[in-house]
Enzyme design. Structure first.
Site, PDB file in Angstrom:
ATOM      1  N   GLY A  10      24.894  31.900  98.429  1.00  0.00           N
ATOM      2  CA  GLY A  10      25.110  33.345  98.358  1.00  0.00           C
ATOM      3  C   GLY A  10      24.720  34.011  99.666  1.00  0.00           C
ATOM      4  O   GLY A  10      24.182  35.113  99.690  1.00  0.00           O
ATOM      5  N   GLY A  13      25.756  37.710 100.864  1.00  0.00           N
ATOM      6  CA  GLY A  13      25.280  38.888 100.137  1.00  0.00           C
ATOM      7  C   GLY A  13      24.308  39.742 100.930  1.00  0.00           C
ATOM      8  O   GLY A  13      23.997  39.456 102.094  1.00  0.00           O
ATOM      9  N   GLN A  14      23.822  40.793 100.292  1.00  0.00           N
ATOM     10  CA  GLN A  14      22.959  41.767 100.964  1.00  0.00           C
ATOM     11  C   GLN A  14      21.708  41.101 101.526  1.00  0.00           C
ATOM     12  O   GLN A  14      21.355  41.273 102.686  1.00  0.00           O
ATOM     13  CB  GLN A  14      22.565  42.891  99.994  1.00  0.00           C
ATOM     14  CG  GLN A  14      21.829  44.025 100.683  1.00  0.00           C
ATOM     15  CD  GLN A  14      21.037  44.909  99.736  1.00  0.00           C
ATOM     16  OE1 GLN A  14      20.844  44.568  98.564  1.00  0.00           O
ATOM     17  NE2 GLN A  14      20.582  46.037 100.221  1.00  0.00           N
ATOM     18  N   LEU A  15      21.019  40.332 100.699  1.00  0.00           N
ATOM     19  CA  LEU A  15      19.799  39.650 101.160  1.00  0.00           C
ATOM     20  C   LEU A  15      20.141  38.417 101.983  1.00  0.00           C
ATOM     21  O   LEU A  15      19.506  38.128 102.995  1.00  0.00           O
ATOM     22  CB  LEU A  15      18.993  39.179  99.950  1.00  0.00           C
ATOM     23  CG  LEU A  15      17.905  40.093  99.428  1.00  0.00           C
ATOM     24  CD1 LEU A  15      17.402  39.557  98.101  1.00  0.00           C
ATOM     25  CD2 LEU A  15      16.750  40.181 100.422  1.00  0.00           C
ATOM     26  N   ASP A  36      28.702  30.176 100.624  1.00  0.00           N
ATOM     27  CA  ASP A  36      29.174  31.240  99.735  1.00  0.00           C
ATOM     28  C   ASP A  36      30.595  30.884  99.321  1.00  0.00           C
ATOM     29  O   ASP A  36      31.129  29.852  99.729  1.00  0.00           O
ATOM     30  CB  ASP A  36      29.125  32.614 100.452  1.00  0.00           C
ATOM     31  CG  ASP A  36      28.835  33.739  99.457  1.00  0.00           C
ATOM     32  OD1 ASP A  36      29.548  33.813  98.434  1.00  0.00           O
ATOM     33  OD2 ASP A  36      27.908  34.523  99.686  1.00  0.00           O
ATOM     34  N   ASP A  51      31.174  26.790  95.736  1.00  0.00           N
ATOM     35  CA  ASP A  51      31.162  27.484  94.452  1.00  0.00           C
ATOM     36  C   ASP A  51      30.000  26.891  93.647  1.00  0.00           C
ATOM     37  O   ASP A  51      30.070  25.763  93.167  1.00  0.00           O
ATOM     38  CB  ASP A  51      32.501  27.241  93.739  1.00  0.00           C
ATOM     39  CG  ASP A  51      32.506  27.818  92.328  1.00  0.00           C
ATOM     40  OD1 ASP A  51      31.484  28.404  91.907  1.00  0.00           O
ATOM     41  OD2 ASP A  51      33.546  27.683  91.653  1.00  0.00           O
ATOM     42  N   TYR A 141      22.432  41.456  83.223  1.00  0.00           N
ATOM     43  CA  TYR A 141      21.834  40.954  84.465  1.00  0.00           C
ATOM     44  C   TYR A 141      20.325  40.750  84.268  1.00  0.00           C
ATOM     45  O   TYR A 141      19.778  39.696  84.603  1.00  0.00           O
ATOM     46  CB  TYR A 141      22.112  41.970  85.578  1.00  0.00           C
ATOM     47  CG  TYR A 141      21.346  41.769  86.863  1.00  0.00           C
ATOM     48  CD1 TYR A 141      21.639  40.721  87.715  1.00  0.00           C
ATOM     49  CD2 TYR A 141      20.341  42.666  87.237  1.00  0.00           C
ATOM     50  CE1 TYR A 141      20.942  40.563  88.910  1.00  0.00           C
ATOM     51  CE2 TYR A 141      19.649  42.514  88.421  1.00  0.00           C
ATOM     52  CZ  TYR A 141      19.947  41.467  89.253  1.00  0.00           C
ATOM     53  OH  TYR A 141      19.265  41.316  90.431  1.00  0.00           O
TER      54      TYR A 141
HETATM   55  N1  SER Z   1      19.239  46.037  93.059  1.00  0.00           N
HETATM   56  C1  SER Z   1      19.547  45.380  91.841  1.00  0.00           C
HETATM   57  C2  SER Z   1      20.527  46.149  91.030  1.00  0.00           C
HETATM   58  O1  SER Z   1      20.570  47.338  91.186  1.00  0.00           O
HETATM   59  C3  SER Z   1      18.317  45.185  91.035  1.00  0.00           C
HETATM   60  O2  SER Z   1      17.897  43.887  91.135  1.00  0.00           O
HETATM   61  O3  SER Z   1      21.192  45.586  90.220  1.00  0.00           O
END
Ligand code: SER
Length: 310
Positions: A10, A13-15, A36, A51, A141
């Site tokens: 991943g 992604g942002q992080l 990714d 994947d 989530y």
């Molecule tokens: N930043 C995430 C979200 O908003 C929270 O873990 O889903």
């Protein structure tokens, strides 16, 4: 211990974007493999299309590259997850199972699994949300993160797999954009502010949430992963706090730089998710166990974000 070879799942992604950079600086480009679903044009050489729902594919990458550490960052976040709850559960759990199982079978030395403030629900003290709170998440989530924390703990207790985890607040940085989260407004607001566009906020003015500046989030991750094993007393996931604020306070901090900045509020379905989350996280265990301490408050973050985005 063998030479550290890291796999980031991943990494687009942002992080992942920022963490990959930092890990490359520490371990060297050839020891950090990013992966990714698709290759970005700015991807570096050591990128593999992967994947993570495919067990064999994950196994092959780990074996072939003699991976010793995995950062498993792939997941569908809170807001996007509500649009397709069952698919979100499947993806978030399947990818984690693959990572845990491949790590167990091939003796990966350390695994990082991100959890979230989304694990908390309405039955906690929202002004001082303790590590030991009862976890009754409102989003799929959040449910996948609670389950994931327990699986991480299970693999540690049962197989001795060294899995480490943080419950991230909303992460804010200039380098990358989040996607599909409830805290995403706190990144987009800066992008609009520097363009002098009125910001349309999908959360209400007084919605206080825990947030963390990217540098702090990355440092927390690295400090946790580098901490000696005996310092890690929590094998589900650590609460970590950066700062807490609401959209109105954020707008006020932006106005110090852009006095004409305007914000309007149009809460949508994400308001319900935000309302079920804590306002202020208690991170005493992280502070005590491995000396966690955030450096950025809202003022410093705003200054840094604006300077870098401009
Ligand atoms: N930043 C995430 C979200 O908003 C929270 O873990 O889903």
């Amino acid at each position: 211990m063998s030479k550290t070879v890291i796999l980031i799942i991943g990494s687009n992604g942002q992080l992942g974007t920022v963490l990959s950079e930092e890990l490359r600086k520490i371990y060297g480009d050839s020891y950090v493999i990013t992966s990714d679903l698709f290759k970005r044009i700015d991807s570096v050489d050591n990128f593999i299309k992967l994947d993570a729902t495919d067990f064999k594919a994950v196994e092959e990458v780990v074996v072939k590259n003699k991976i010793t550490q995995i950062y498993h960052l792939a997941a569908i976040l809170s807001a996007k997850g509500e649009q397709n709850p069952l698919a979100t559960w499947d993806l978030n759990m399947k990818t984690l199972f693959n990572v845990l199982e491949v790590s167990r079978l091939h003796k990966v030395e350390r695994v990082f699994f991100p959890s979230s403030i989304a694990v908390f629900g309405n039955n906690v003290d929202k002004e001082n949300t303790l590590q030991s709170s009862n976890l009754t998440p409102s989003s799929v989530y959040g449910m996948s993160k609670v389950a994931g924390e327990n699986w991480a703990h299970y693999y540690y207790v049962k197989y001795g797999l060294d899995v480490r985890s943080l419950r991230y607040p909303g992460v804010i940085g200039y380098q990358s954009l989040p996607g599909g989260g409830t805290t995403d407004y706190a990144v987009s607001i800066y992008h609009e502010a520097i363009k002098n566009i009125e910001f349309d906020c999908f959360l209400a003015a007084k919605t206080t949430l825990p947030m963390i500046y990217m540098d702090d989030a990355i440092r927390a991750t690295l400090e946790l992963m580098e901490a000696p094993k005996e310092r890690i007393s929590i094998r589900t996931s650590y609460n970590i706090a950066g700062m807490s604020f609401n959209p109105e306070e954020m707008a006020a901090s932006i106005k110090e730089h852009y006095p004409d900045f305007k914000i309007k509020y149009n809460p949508d379905f994400r308001q319900g998710i935000a309302d079920s989350w804590p306002k202020i996280i208690n991170d005493t265990d992280a502070r005590n166990d491995w000396n966690w301490k955030p450096e950025y408050d809202l003022k410093l973050m705003t200054k840094t974000m604006i300077e870098n985005l401009k």
